[in-house]
Motif scaffolding. Structure first.
Motif, PDB file in Angstrom:
ATOM      1  N   LEU A  14     -64.431  23.833  22.501  1.00 25.04           N
ATOM      2  CA  LEU A  14     -65.257  24.971  22.132  1.00 25.04           C
ATOM      3  C   LEU A  14     -64.959  26.160  23.050  1.00 25.04           C
ATOM      4  CD1 LEU A  14     -67.552  26.287  20.502  1.00 25.04           C
ATOM      5  CD2 LEU A  14     -69.160  25.243  22.148  1.00 25.04           C
ATOM      6  N   LEU A  15     -64.883  25.910  24.338  1.00 26.71           N
ATOM      7  CA  LEU A  15     -64.577  26.960  25.307  1.00 26.71           C
ATOM      8  C   LEU A  15     -63.214  27.583  25.014  1.00 26.71           C
ATOM      9  CD1 LEU A  15     -64.933  28.587  27.920  1.00 26.71           C
ATOM     10  CD2 LEU A  15     -64.092  26.582  29.169  1.00 26.71           C
ATOM     11  N   VAL A  16     -62.194  26.757  24.893  1.00 26.38           N
ATOM     12  CA  VAL A  16     -60.821  27.242  24.686  1.00 26.38           C
ATOM     13  C   VAL A  16     -60.704  27.988  23.357  1.00 26.38           C
ATOM     14  CG1 VAL A  16     -58.440  26.474  24.280  1.00 26.38           C
ATOM     15  CG2 VAL A  16     -59.757  25.547  26.206  1.00 26.38           C
ATOM     16  N   ASP A  17     -61.223  27.398  22.290  1.00 23.56           N
ATOM     17  CA  ASP A  17     -61.126  28.040  20.970  1.00 23.56           C
ATOM     18  C   ASP A  17     -61.857  29.384  20.948  1.00 23.56           C
ATOM     19  OD1 ASP A  17     -59.646  25.884  20.048  1.00 23.56           O
ATOM     20  OD2 ASP A  17     -61.324  24.978  18.950  1.00 23.56           O
ATOM     21  N   THR A  18     -63.045  29.429  21.516  1.00 28.32           N
ATOM     22  CA  THR A  18     -63.820  30.667  21.536  1.00 28.32           C
ATOM     23  C   THR A  18     -63.131  31.709  22.399  1.00 28.32           C
ATOM     24  OG1 THR A  18     -65.853  29.378  21.249  1.00 28.32           O
ATOM     25  CG2 THR A  18     -66.102  31.654  21.962  1.00 28.32           C
ATOM     26  N   PHE A  19     -62.660  31.292  23.560  1.00 31.01           N
ATOM     27  CA  PHE A  19     -61.978  32.216  24.461  1.00 31.01           C
ATOM     28  C   PHE A  19     -60.758  32.840  23.787  1.00 31.01           C
ATOM     29  CE2 PHE A  19     -58.498  32.692  27.601  1.00 31.01           C
ATOM     30  CZ  PHE A  19     -58.963  33.836  28.233  1.00 31.01           C
ATOM     31  N   TYR A  20     -59.886  32.006  23.229  1.00 33.93           N
ATOM     32  CA  TYR A  20     -58.666  32.566  22.638  1.00 33.93           C
ATOM     33  C   TYR A  20     -58.938  33.347  21.362  1.00 33.93           C
ATOM     34  CZ  TYR A  20     -55.707  30.663  26.203  1.00 33.93           C
ATOM     35  OH  TYR A  20     -55.120  30.422  27.407  1.00 33.93           O
ATOM     36  N   SER A  21     -59.995  33.034  20.661  1.00 35.52           N
ATOM     37  CA  SER A  21     -60.404  33.852  19.521  1.00 35.52           C
ATOM     38  C   SER A  21     -60.781  35.251  20.010  1.00 35.52           C
ATOM     39  CB  SER A  21     -61.578  33.191  18.799  1.00 35.52           C
ATOM     40  OG  SER A  21     -62.049  34.030  17.777  1.00 35.52           O
ATOM     41  N   ASN A  22     -61.504  35.308  21.119  1.00 33.67           N
ATOM     42  CA  ASN A  22     -61.877  36.593  21.717  1.00 33.67           C
ATOM     43  C   ASN A  22     -60.661  37.334  22.265  1.00 33.67           C
ATOM     44  OD1 ASN A  22     -64.586  36.122  21.133  1.00 33.67           O
ATOM     45  ND2 ASN A  22     -64.989  35.201  23.127  1.00 33.67           N
ATOM     46  N   VAL A  23     -59.756  36.604  22.897  1.00 35.27           N
ATOM     47  CA  VAL A  23     -58.531  37.215  23.435  1.00 35.27           C
ATOM     48  C   VAL A  23     -57.720  37.854  22.313  1.00 35.27           C
ATOM     49  CG1 VAL A  23     -56.243  36.640  24.372  1.00 35.27           C
ATOM     50  CG2 VAL A  23     -58.309  35.835  25.540  1.00 35.27           C
ATOM     51  N   LEU A  45     -53.101  25.855  22.033  1.00 34.79           N
ATOM     52  CA  LEU A  45     -54.492  25.436  22.202  1.00 34.79           C
ATOM     53  C   LEU A  45     -54.587  23.983  22.661  1.00 34.79           C
ATOM     54  CD1 LEU A  45     -56.100  27.210  19.128  1.00 34.79           C
ATOM     55  CD2 LEU A  45     -56.235  27.912  21.534  1.00 34.79           C
ATOM     56  N   GLU A  46     -53.773  23.116  22.088  1.00 27.72           N
ATOM     57  CA  GLU A  46     -53.759  21.712  22.532  1.00 27.72           C
ATOM     58  C   GLU A  46     -53.419  21.603  24.012  1.00 27.72           C
ATOM     59  OE1 GLU A  46     -54.511  18.668  21.361  1.00 27.72           O
ATOM     60  OE2 GLU A  46     -55.323  19.592  19.556  1.00 27.72           O
ATOM     61  N   LYS A  47     -52.446  22.388  24.447  1.00 31.92           N
ATOM     62  CA  LYS A  47     -52.054  22.381  25.863  1.00 31.92           C
ATOM     63  C   LYS A  47     -53.202  22.879  26.739  1.00 31.92           C
ATOM     64  CE  LYS A  47     -47.859  23.430  26.701  1.00 31.92           C
ATOM     65  NZ  LYS A  47     -46.597  24.171  26.867  1.00 31.92           N
ATOM     66  N   MET A  48     -53.913  23.891  26.252  1.00 38.12           N
ATOM     67  CA  MET A  48     -55.050  24.421  27.022  1.00 38.12           C
ATOM     68  C   MET A  48     -56.218  23.439  27.059  1.00 38.12           C
ATOM     69  SD  MET A  48     -54.035  27.234  28.331  1.00 38.12           S
ATOM     70  CE  MET A  48     -52.587  26.210  28.548  1.00 38.12           C
ATOM     71  N   TYR A  49     -56.428  22.696  25.979  1.00 39.49           N
ATOM     72  CA  TYR A  49     -57.457  21.644  26.012  1.00 39.49           C
ATOM     73  C   TYR A  49     -57.138  20.661  27.130  1.00 39.49           C
ATOM     74  CZ  TYR A  49     -58.307  22.990  21.057  1.00 39.49           C
ATOM     75  OH  TYR A  49     -58.550  23.655  19.883  1.00 39.49           O
ATOM     76  N   ARG A  50     -55.878  20.197  27.162  1.00 38.55           N
ATOM     77  CA  ARG A  50     -55.484  19.205  28.176  1.00 38.55           C
ATOM     78  C   ARG A  50     -55.574  19.787  29.586  1.00 38.55           C
ATOM     79  NH1 ARG A  50     -51.421  18.672  24.425  1.00 38.55           N
ATOM     80  NH2 ARG A  50     -49.867  19.444  25.871  1.00 38.55           N
ATOM     81  N   PHE A  51     -55.164  21.059  29.741  1.00 37.36           N
ATOM     82  CA  PHE A  51     -55.215  21.697  31.052  1.00 37.36           C
ATOM     83  C   PHE A  51     -56.653  21.733  31.578  1.00 37.36           C
ATOM     84  CE2 PHE A  51     -55.976  25.450  33.658  1.00 37.36           C
ATOM     85  CZ  PHE A  51     -55.079  25.221  34.679  1.00 37.36           C
ATOM     86  N   TRP A  52     -57.576  22.264  30.779  1.00 38.29           N
ATOM     87  CA  TRP A  52     -58.960  22.395  31.246  1.00 38.29           C
ATOM     88  C   TRP A  52     -59.660  21.047  31.331  1.00 38.29           C
ATOM     89  CZ3 TRP A  52     -60.426  26.266  33.964  1.00 38.29           C
ATOM     90  CH2 TRP A  52     -59.800  27.495  33.801  1.00 38.29           C
ATOM     91  N   GLN A  53     -59.277  20.095  30.510  1.00 39.39           N
ATOM     92  CA  GLN A  53     -59.824  18.739  30.615  1.00 39.39           C
ATOM     93  C   GLN A  53     -59.431  18.141  31.966  1.00 39.39           C
ATOM     94  OE1 GLN A  53     -58.194  16.025  27.702  1.00 39.39           O
ATOM     95  NE2 GLN A  53     -59.906  14.617  27.901  1.00 39.39           N
ATOM     96  N   THR A  54     -58.210  18.376  32.379  1.00 39.83           N
ATOM     97  CA  THR A  54     -57.742  17.876  33.671  1.00 39.83           C
ATOM     98  C   THR A  54     -58.450  18.592  34.813  1.00 39.83           C
ATOM     99  OG1 THR A  54     -55.585  17.296  32.739  1.00 39.83           O
ATOM    100  CG2 THR A  54     -55.692  17.616  35.126  1.00 39.83           C
ATOM    101  N   VAL A  55     -58.548  19.916  34.733  1.00 41.74           N
ATOM    102  CA  VAL A  55     -59.128  20.720  35.808  1.00 41.74           C
ATOM    103  C   VAL A  55     -60.630  20.482  35.954  1.00 41.74           C
ATOM    104  CG1 VAL A  55     -59.646  23.102  36.497  1.00 41.74           C
ATOM    105  CG2 VAL A  55     -57.354  22.502  35.702  1.00 41.74           C
ATOM    106  N   LEU A  56     -61.343  20.466  34.843  1.00 36.46           N
ATOM    107  CA  LEU A  56     -62.807  20.434  34.919  1.00 36.46           C
ATOM    108  C   LEU A  56     -63.415  19.035  34.820  1.00 36.46           C
ATOM    109  CD1 LEU A  56     -63.695  23.555  32.757  1.00 36.46           C
ATOM    110  CD2 LEU A  56     -63.678  23.359  35.263  1.00 36.46           C
ATOM    111  N   ASN A  89     -67.231  36.005  30.228  1.00 39.03           N
ATOM    112  CA  ASN A  89     -68.201  36.232  29.154  1.00 39.03           C
ATOM    113  C   ASN A  89     -68.254  35.056  28.186  1.00 39.03           C
ATOM    114  OD1 ASN A  89     -68.873  38.727  30.203  1.00 39.03           O
ATOM    115  ND2 ASN A  89     -67.490  39.851  28.854  1.00 39.03           N
ATOM    116  N   THR A  90     -67.096  34.464  27.912  1.00 35.22           N
ATOM    117  CA  THR A  90     -67.050  33.311  27.009  1.00 35.22           C
ATOM    118  C   THR A  90     -67.776  32.121  27.627  1.00 35.22           C
ATOM    119  OG1 THR A  90     -64.941  34.066  26.075  1.00 35.22           O
ATOM    120  CG2 THR A  90     -65.543  31.762  25.717  1.00 35.22           C
ATOM    121  N   VAL A  91     -67.466  31.815  28.880  1.00 36.70           N
ATOM    122  CA  VAL A  91     -68.138  30.697  29.557  1.00 36.70           C
ATOM    123  C   VAL A  91     -69.642  30.938  29.572  1.00 36.70           C
ATOM    124  CG1 VAL A  91     -68.452  29.461  31.737  1.00 36.70           C
ATOM    125  CG2 VAL A  91     -66.147  30.070  30.981  1.00 36.70           C
TER     126      VAL A  91
END
Length: 130
Positions: A14-23, A45-56, A89-91
Motif C-alpha cells: 500500500l505504501l509503495v503503490d500509493t507513493f509511486y502513484s503520487n510520484v 514496484l515488486e523490487k520496492m516491495y522487497r526492499f522496504w519489506q527487508t528494511v522495515l 506525506n504518503t507515509v
C-alpha cells in the motif's frame, strides 16, 4: 480515525503503490521516473516491495545494491527534496507508529546519501585523479 503502523507486506505494498502513484503525477519528478522505468513499473514496484519489506519488517527478501540504478539520473538536490516530501506525506497519510517513523527516517537517509553520491560521481567525472 487513527492510522495503524506498518506491520506486514500488505502495508508495504500500500505504501509503495500509493507513493509511486503520487510520484508519477508530480510535475517535478514524475517524468524522471517514467523515463527511467518506462514500461517496467510492475518489476520496479515488486523490487520496492522487497526492499522496504527487508528494511522495515526485517524479512530479508531484497538483495542487491539500490544506488547504481540511480547513479546517472538527471537529478539535483531539489528532486530529492521533492521525493522526500512526497514520501513523508504518503507515509503520514496512511500510517502512524514506530515503523512509519522508521520509514521516513530511512527514506530521508537514503535521499541524502543518494544525493551526495550522485554529486560526488559527477564531480569525479569532471576531475579524475589521473
Amino acid at each position: 480515525m487513527t492510522n495503524k503502523d506498518i506491520t506486514n507486506i500488505e502495508d508495504i505494498k500500500l505504501l509503495v503503490d500509493t507513493f509511486y502513484s503520487n510520484v508519477r503525477k508530480d510535475e517535478l519528478i514524475g517524468s524522471i521516473f517514467d523515463e527511467k522505468i518506462g514500461d517496467r513499473w510492475p518489476e520496479h514496484l515488486e523490487k520496492m516491495y522487497r526492499f522496504w519489506q527487508t528494511v522495515l519488517l526485517d524479512e530479508h527478501t531484497y538483495s542487491g545494491s539500490p544506488f547504481p540504478p540511480h547513479k546517472q539520473l538527471p537529478v539535483e538536490k531539489e528532486h530529492f527534496t521533492r521525493w522526500m516530501e512526497i514520501f513523508t506525506n504518503t507515509v503520514d497519510s496512511l500510517f502512524a507508529g514506530p515503523l512509519a517513523e522508521e520509514a521516513k527516517l530511512r527514506g530521508q537517509n537514503m535521499a541524502e546519501m543518494f544525493n551526495h553520491k550522485i554529486e560526488y560521481f559527477r564531480h569525479e567525472a569532471k576531475h579524475p585523479l589521473l
